[in-house]
Scaffold this active site. Structure first.
Site, short mmCIF file in Angstrom:
data_model
loop_
_atom_site.label_atom_id
_atom_site.label_comp_id
_atom_site.label_asym_id
_atom_site.label_seq_id
_atom_site.Cartn_x
_atom_site.Cartn_y
_atom_site.Cartn_z
N ARG A 100 55.54 15.96 86.01
CA ARG A 100 57.07 15.92 86.06
C ARG A 100 57.70 16.34 87.26
O ARG A 100 57.51 17.28 87.81
CB ARG A 100 57.62 16.70 84.65
N ARG A 126 53.62 27.78 77.15
CA ARG A 126 54.30 27.18 76.24
C ARG A 126 53.79 26.67 75.10
O ARG A 126 54.19 26.23 74.23
CB ARG A 126 55.11 25.98 77.29
N ARG A 164 59.91 21.95 87.87
CA ARG A 164 60.41 22.80 87.10
C ARG A 164 59.78 24.10 87.13
O ARG A 164 58.35 24.15 87.06
CB ARG A 164 60.62 22.38 85.67
N ARG A 191 63.30 26.00 67.19
CA ARG A 191 62.11 26.40 67.66
C ARG A 191 61.42 27.59 67.06
O ARG A 191 60.10 27.79 67.21
CB ARG A 191 62.04 27.03 69.02
N LYS A 242 60.53 14.29 74.13
CA LYS A 242 61.89 14.61 73.38
C LYS A 242 63.02 14.09 74.12
O LYS A 242 63.85 13.45 73.80
CB LYS A 242 61.89 16.11 72.79
P1 AP5 Z 1 60.26 15.09 78.51
O1 AP5 Z 1 61.07 14.11 78.05
O2 AP5 Z 1 60.85 15.76 79.56
O3 AP5 Z 1 59.53 15.94 77.26
P2 AP5 Z 1 60.29 17.11 76.68
O4 AP5 Z 1 59.37 16.99 75.15
O5 AP5 Z 1 61.62 17.01 76.43
O6 AP5 Z 1 59.46 18.24 77.37
P3 AP5 Z 1 60.30 19.45 77.80
O7 AP5 Z 1 58.92 20.37 78.62
O8 AP5 Z 1 61.45 19.50 78.32
O9 AP5 Z 1 60.18 20.37 76.42
P4 AP5 Z 1 60.31 21.92 76.23
O10 AP5 Z 1 60.55 21.82 74.77
O11 AP5 Z 1 59.28 22.69 76.55
O12 AP5 Z 1 61.54 22.49 77.12
P5 AP5 Z 1 63.00 22.59 76.89
O13 AP5 Z 1 63.70 22.20 78.10
O14 AP5 Z 1 63.47 22.33 75.60
O15 AP5 Z 1 58.85 14.26 79.01
C1 AP5 Z 1 57.89 15.11 79.65
C2 AP5 Z 1 57.54 14.33 81.10
O16 AP5 Z 1 56.63 13.21 80.61
C3 AP5 Z 1 58.52 13.80 81.74
O17 AP5 Z 1 58.00 13.65 83.26
C4 AP5 Z 1 58.48 12.19 81.18
O18 AP5 Z 1 59.00 11.27 82.36
C5 AP5 Z 1 57.22 12.03 80.91
N1 AP5 Z 1 57.12 11.24 79.80
C6 AP5 Z 1 58.03 11.08 78.60
N2 AP5 Z 1 57.53 10.18 77.78
C7 AP5 Z 1 56.31 9.59 78.28
C8 AP5 Z 1 55.38 8.68 77.90
N3 AP5 Z 1 55.66 7.98 76.75
N4 AP5 Z 1 54.18 8.40 78.72
C9 AP5 Z 1 54.15 8.67 79.89
N5 AP5 Z 1 55.05 9.92 80.17
C10 AP5 Z 1 56.03 10.31 79.53
O19 AP5 Z 1 63.01 24.45 76.90
C11 AP5 Z 1 62.64 25.00 78.32
C12 AP5 Z 1 62.67 26.56 77.73
O20 AP5 Z 1 64.01 27.02 77.60
C13 AP5 Z 1 61.63 26.99 76.73
O21 AP5 Z 1 60.42 27.21 77.20
C14 AP5 Z 1 62.56 28.25 76.34
O22 AP5 Z 1 61.90 29.39 77.20
C15 AP5 Z 1 63.80 28.00 76.32
N6 AP5 Z 1 64.42 27.41 75.07
C16 AP5 Z 1 64.87 26.17 74.91
N7 AP5 Z 1 65.29 25.85 73.66
C17 AP5 Z 1 64.90 27.25 73.19
C18 AP5 Z 1 65.18 27.56 71.61
N8 AP5 Z 1 65.77 26.87 70.77
N9 AP5 Z 1 64.74 28.81 71.58
C19 AP5 Z 1 64.03 29.80 72.34
N10 AP5 Z 1 64.17 29.32 73.63
C20 AP5 Z 1 64.45 27.96 74.21
#
Ligand code: AP5
Length: 213
Positions: free
Chosen positions: A127, A166, A155, A88, A13
């Protein structure tokens, strides 16, 4: 355009959001980035959020809904935005619908990035992020950031146990939003297992379809 990027942890994402923001000039709102910044700055919000995030749990709805509602009131998001990591839960989705409908608005599309679990675990375990500027890298042997030479770190929630949690939390609390938005007629499915460029190609096709109506 008002978009939501939906998908499990590691679905890409954030990676796709950066490309969309650059190409289409749609402002990117990532609740994960906002919360991580609050943790880094040691604010009251950061102190509340940190233990949930490290364990791979969701931060409570009322906290996150408050942050996003406040953010969407800013004039820079009037014309459009791209939410990444929000909503979410069904409660968050309902709060977003309510906030938008109060202004006679609605979402144009919810892009659902679909990736099998084994690939998600591979991506998250590999990552690395820059501890200084926050840029994300996939698998790399480098120890420093190519952009600012900051140290590359893992991270806190990319440890094996937190990744598993997660994914469980995603299945239980976030995956139901796929049906929610499908019923609302705004769901766009993106098979997201190819290269970053291939997936961005699909995203662009879908966005063109939306623009052409
Ligand atoms: P990346 O692009 O970083 O993936 P992502 O989907 O953004 O993954 P996240 O882990 O950041 O999402 P998340 O939803 O768990 O975390 P968030 O930060 O929102 O890609 C991942 C890896 O793959 C990277 O290394 C990238 O280079 C690689 N990659 C990408 N595309 C690729 C491809 N095509 N092929 C190969 N490799 C590839 O949330 C973190 C925490 O915050 C949550 O767990 C929660 O505690 C809190 N939080 C955030 N939002 C909320 C909410 N709305 N409600 C409650 N808690 C929340």
């Amino acid at each position: 355009m008002k978009l939501v990027l939906l998908g499990p942890p590691g679905a890409g994402k954030g990676t796709q959001a950066s490309l969309i923001e650059k190409e289409y000039d749609i402002p990117h709102i990532s609740t994960g980035d906002m919360l991580r910044e609050a943790v880094k700055q040691g604010t009251e919000l950061g102190r509340r959020a940190e233990s949930y995030m490290t364990k791979g749990e969701l931060v409570p709805d009322q906290v996150v809904i408050g942050i996003v509602s406040e953010c969407l009131r800013q004039p820079e998001y009037e014309k459009g935005f791209m939410l990444d990591g929000f909503p979410r839960t069904v409660a968050q989705a309902e709060a977003l619908d309510k906030a938008l409908s109060e202004n006679g608005d609605c979402l144009d599309a919810v892009m659902s990035f679909e990736v099998p679990d084994e690939e998600l675990v591979r991506r998250l375990s590999a990552r690395r992020v820059c501890g200084s500027c926050g840029v994300t890298y996939g698998a790399t042997d480098s120890k420093t950031c190519g952009k600012c030479e900051g140290e590359l770190i893992t991270r806190a929630d990319d440890q094996t146990e937190a990744i598993e949690r997660r994914l469980e939390v995603y299945r239980a609390q976030t995956a139901p939003l796929i049906d929610y938005y499908d019923r609302a007629g705004v769901l766009v499915r993106i098979p997201a297992t190819g290269s970053v460029e291939q997936i961005f190609g699909l995203v662009k096709e879908k966005l063109k379809g939306l623009e052409d109506g």
